[in-house]
Design an enzyme around this catalytic site. Structure first.
Site, PDB file in Angstrom:
ATOM      1  N   ARG A 157       0.847  -1.255  -0.079  1.00 43.64           N
ATOM      2  CA  ARG A 157       0.217  -0.439  -0.243  1.00 43.64           C
ATOM      3  C   ARG A 157       0.553   1.057  -0.243  1.00 43.64           C
ATOM      4  O   ARG A 157       1.294   1.279   1.344  1.00 43.64           O
ATOM      5  CB  ARG A 157      -1.338   0.449   1.434  1.00 43.64           C
ATOM      6  N   GLU A 181      -6.148  -0.825  15.677  1.00 41.66           N
ATOM      7  CA  GLU A 181      -6.910  -1.768  14.708  1.00 41.66           C
ATOM      8  C   GLU A 181      -5.390  -2.971  14.102  1.00 41.66           C
ATOM      9  O   GLU A 181      -4.564  -2.588  13.900  1.00 41.66           O
ATOM     10  CB  GLU A 181      -7.983  -1.057  13.840  1.00 41.66           C
ATOM     11  N   ARG A 184       2.054   0.989  10.421  1.00 42.57           N
ATOM     12  CA  ARG A 184       1.729   1.264   9.073  1.00 42.57           C
ATOM     13  C   ARG A 184       3.403   1.299   7.836  1.00 42.57           C
ATOM     14  O   ARG A 184       3.502   2.098   8.266  1.00 42.57           O
ATOM     15  CB  ARG A 184       1.436   3.427   8.902  1.00 42.57           C
ATOM     16  N   SER A 237     -10.095  -5.773  10.286  1.00 38.81           N
ATOM     17  CA  SER A 237     -11.625  -5.722   9.735  1.00 38.81           C
ATOM     18  C   SER A 237     -12.054  -6.625   9.384  1.00 38.81           C
ATOM     19  O   SER A 237     -11.232  -7.865   8.484  1.00 38.81           O
ATOM     20  CB  SER A 237     -10.970  -4.934   9.089  1.00 38.81           C
ATOM     21  N   ARG A 273       1.262  -6.510  12.801  1.00 38.16           N
ATOM     22  CA  ARG A 273       0.167  -5.856  13.396  1.00 38.16           C
ATOM     23  C   ARG A 273       0.436  -6.845  14.449  1.00 38.16           C
ATOM     24  O   ARG A 273       0.289  -6.222  16.025  1.00 38.16           O
ATOM     25  CB  ARG A 273      -0.877  -5.155  13.483  1.00 38.16           C
TER      26      ARG A 273
END
Length: 425
Positions: free
Chosen positions: A261, A348, A276, A351, A390
């Protein structure tokens, strides 16, 4: 992708759903384009019918040796022949404009999704676990991990900002996490393991909703392919342009892949550490099912992701995303947020989302119900089971010791050759 027929049937309901997303009404302008398209189709059909009729009359006139009438009819046919391509081009242009507009409109939120503008309005569903107490000030992972093999400096030297190199025990612990998660999905929950392409074509990225809206968040190769930002892109598109039988459903796919990403919109956020990154690993779950089963499957997938955190004994909470924080393609999303004692906050880590038939329409993925001739669109769901990087951060912070070592969670030790602790160098 939305069905223009549904918008025709109830434009007020369509605009009301957009309003929940904070978007202005669009039904009237969409229907105006659709009307222009339909008028062009009708005019072209009428012109073609008229042309066929005139052709028959030309034959009759010639049979009657009425050359004057035959020439007049042929002139009419020539005019229609000239007009038809323009009508067909008008229809194509209107259809393309309509498709472009529809492709840019997000999925409608499910009825139980709370209203809101951003993550501050997300709703807590439940907590699990009790945050650990430490007899020393717990540190963040980027302060602990370099001595254990998380090499930020070399990662940056090799590839630039937001890249990290893992070495030694840290690389092994990351591999153990990914293997544990994938084994759990395949062995305990019946997911089919997939090793998918990491590069995909435009239509694949369009099918899951990354294109056209989020092109800037992806990396593109020089030959026009896209690096996947999530294995959801490859796994969901496994059923693109297919018509399945109801007996084939549900389908469950899982993959452990690198993801890429560009994070174009995140300048200044999480610039330190592993939270990130431009490149990271994730275990992805995708389910393809019927509309009647999709809500239950959404809960099942979320519980599977929660079970991974529980097996690792990592405290977490489940959040129901509000309309303002909901992803473009999704009707409902649960975020799982893990407790990070170094940061003293939940972050987070997964999801799990129900895309209803939104992606299926973009992919033309359908099934035929038992005893029916007509087809229906499938429902697609996806979820992280989990994001490996994460989870690695969560293990480091929750299992840190005062001497800088990190205890390996019991359930990961078989994947680590029995190693019980990572010791600082």
């Amino acid at each position: 992708m939305h069905d223009i027929r549904a918008i025709r049937d109830d434009p007020a309901a369509f605009d009301a759903a957009l309003a929940r997303r904070g978007l202005p009404p669009q039904a009237a302008s969409l229907l105006a384009i659709d009307e222009r398209r339909r008028e062009s189709i009708a005019a072209a059909q009428e012109a073609q019918t008229r042309r066929n009729e005139l052709s028959k009359q030309i034959g009759q006139a010639k049979a009657q040796k009425d050359e004057v009438r035959a020439e007049a009819l042929m002139a009419d046919v020539a005019a229609l022949k000239t007009r038809l391509p323009q009508l067909e081009e008008d229809e194509r242009a209107a259809a393309a404009e309509l498709d472009t507009r529809l492709a840019a409109i997000p999925n409608h939120p499910a009825s139980d999704v709370p209203g809101g503008t951003d993550e501050e309005d997300n709703v807590l569903v439940h907590h699990w676990g009790t945050p650990r107490t430490f007899d020393f000030p717990p540190r963040e992972h980027d302060a602990i991990a370099p001595a254990l093999g998380m090499d930020f400096d070399t990662g940056v030297a090799l590839a630039g900002a937001r890249f990290t190199l893992l070495r030694g025990g840290m690389a092994r612990l990351s591999r153990a996490l990914g293997q544990f998660m994938l084994d759990r999905l395949v062995n305990d929950y019946g997911f089919e393991e997939v090793s998918p392409p990491l590069l995909v074509r435009d239509e694949v990225a369009f099918g899951t909703g990354q294109l056209p809206k989020f092109a800037e968040d992806l990396f593109r190769t020089t030959d026009g392919r896209w690096l996947i930002s999530t294995a959801e892109m490859s796994l969901t598109n496994m059923v693109r342009e297919r018509i399945m039988t109801e007996a084939e459903l549900p389908l469950h796919f899982a993959a452990l892949t690198p993801c890429f990403r560009s994070e174009a919109g995140s300048a200044g956020r999480d610039t330190r550490g592993l939270i990130r990154q431009h490149q990271f690993e994730k275990v992805e779950m995708v389910s393809i099912t019927t509309p009647e089963a999709s809500d239950a499957e959404h809960e099942r997938m979320t519980r599977i992701a929660e079970g991974v955190l529980e097996a690792l004994d990592l405290p977490y909470r489940r959040m129901l995303l509000c309309t303002g924080d909901l992803g473009f393609s999704m009707a409902r999303t649960f975020d799982l947020e893990v407790w990070l004692p170094g940061q003293q906050r939940y972050r987070e880590i997964s999801s799990c989302s129900n895309g209803t038939d939104f992606q299926a329409r973009r992919m033309s993925a359908r099934y035929r119900a038992e005893g029916e001739k007509a087809t229906r669109f499938v429902h697609t769901l996806n979820g992280s089971g989990l994001a490996v990087g994460r989870t690695l951060v969560a293990v480091i912070e929750n299992y840190q010791q005062a001497d800088g070592s990190v205890v390996v969670p019991d359930i990961l030790r078989p994947y680590m050759g029995g190693l019980e602790r990572l010791e600082p160098r």
